[in-house]
Motif scaffolding. Structure first.
Motif, PDB file in Angstrom:
ATOM      1  N   THR A  66       0.821  -1.213   0.000  1.00  0.00           N
ATOM      2  CA  THR A  66       0.000   0.000   0.000  1.00  0.00           C
ATOM      3  C   THR A  66       0.857   1.266   0.000  1.00  0.00           C
ATOM      4  O   THR A  66       0.699   2.117  -0.884  1.00  0.00           O
ATOM      5  CB  THR A  66      -0.981  -0.012   1.186  1.00  0.00           C
ATOM      6  OG1 THR A  66      -1.743  -1.217   1.147  1.00  0.00           O
ATOM      7  CG2 THR A  66      -1.899   1.181   1.146  1.00  0.00           C
ATOM      8  N   SER A  85      -0.367  -1.345  -9.866  1.00  0.00           N
ATOM      9  CA  SER A  85      -1.160  -1.867  -8.753  1.00  0.00           C
ATOM     10  C   SER A  85      -1.145  -3.395  -8.723  1.00  0.00           C
ATOM     11  O   SER A  85      -0.964  -4.007  -7.669  1.00  0.00           O
ATOM     12  CB  SER A  85      -2.597  -1.355  -8.871  1.00  0.00           C
ATOM     13  OG  SER A  85      -3.399  -1.906  -7.868  1.00  0.00           O
ATOM     14  N   THR A  92       1.455  -7.489   2.177  1.00  0.00           N
ATOM     15  CA  THR A  92       0.122  -6.893   2.077  1.00  0.00           C
ATOM     16  C   THR A  92      -0.443  -6.651   3.470  1.00  0.00           C
ATOM     17  O   THR A  92      -0.117  -7.357   4.425  1.00  0.00           O
ATOM     18  CB  THR A  92      -0.869  -7.790   1.299  1.00  0.00           C
ATOM     19  OG1 THR A  92      -1.074  -8.987   2.027  1.00  0.00           O
ATOM     20  CG2 THR A  92      -0.361  -8.117  -0.092  1.00  0.00           C
TER      21      THR A  92
END
Length: 151
Positions: free
Chosen positions: A95, A124, A138
């Motif tokens: 992120t 992405s 993640t």
């Protein structure tokens, strides 16, 4: 309903709702604070701080501009960006990594008169795939790991 109506930002609505439920004694203090003690959540916050420091140092900005070049074909740039993000997201949370790379790639695409979406969508996906390599890759992996540690 409040999130759908966009009464405030998501964090304002959720913290306000939690405060109301806690004051009405519907949610106990232990339950209200349980989510904040999750080691995965603390790790995500720490990774955002680390990535902010990396962003301020301009190391990634310099490296990304060297990787992107100026007179390269789209496929070459796309491969370089995706490979770099894929490799880095195994060691950094994906992120903040995407947040770091998005403006660099967007600015490069605009400077070279290309559509930013051509590069941002694969960016992405590369971050998601690379993030699945490790536990810290993640946010989901970190949160699930924190829940598993409690059991």
């Amino acid at each position: 309903v409040l999130l759908f109506l966009e009464v405030g930002s998501p964090e304002q609505v959720l913290m306000g709702t939690l405060s109301i439920l806690w004051n009405l004694r519907i949610v106990s203090t232990d339950d209200a604070l349980a989510g904040f003690s999750n080691s995965g959540l603390v790790s995500i916050g720490a990774l955002f701080i680390v990535m902010h420091a990396v962003d301020k140092s301009r190391v990634v900005d310099y490296a990304a501009r060297r990787i992107l070049g100026s007179h390269l074909r789209d496929r070459t740039v796309l491969f370089r960006v995706c490979f770099s993000v894929f490799a880095l997201s195994g060691f950094c949370n994906n992120t903040p990594l995407v947040v770091l790379f998005m403006p660099i790639v967007r600015d490069w695409a605009r400077t070279n008169q290309r559509a930013p979406s051509t590069f941002l969508i694969p960016l992405s996906y590369a971050a998601i795939m690379g993030g699945m390599l490790t536990t810290i890759g993640t946010s989901t992996n970190l949160l699930v790991n924190g829940l598993l540690e409690k059991q």
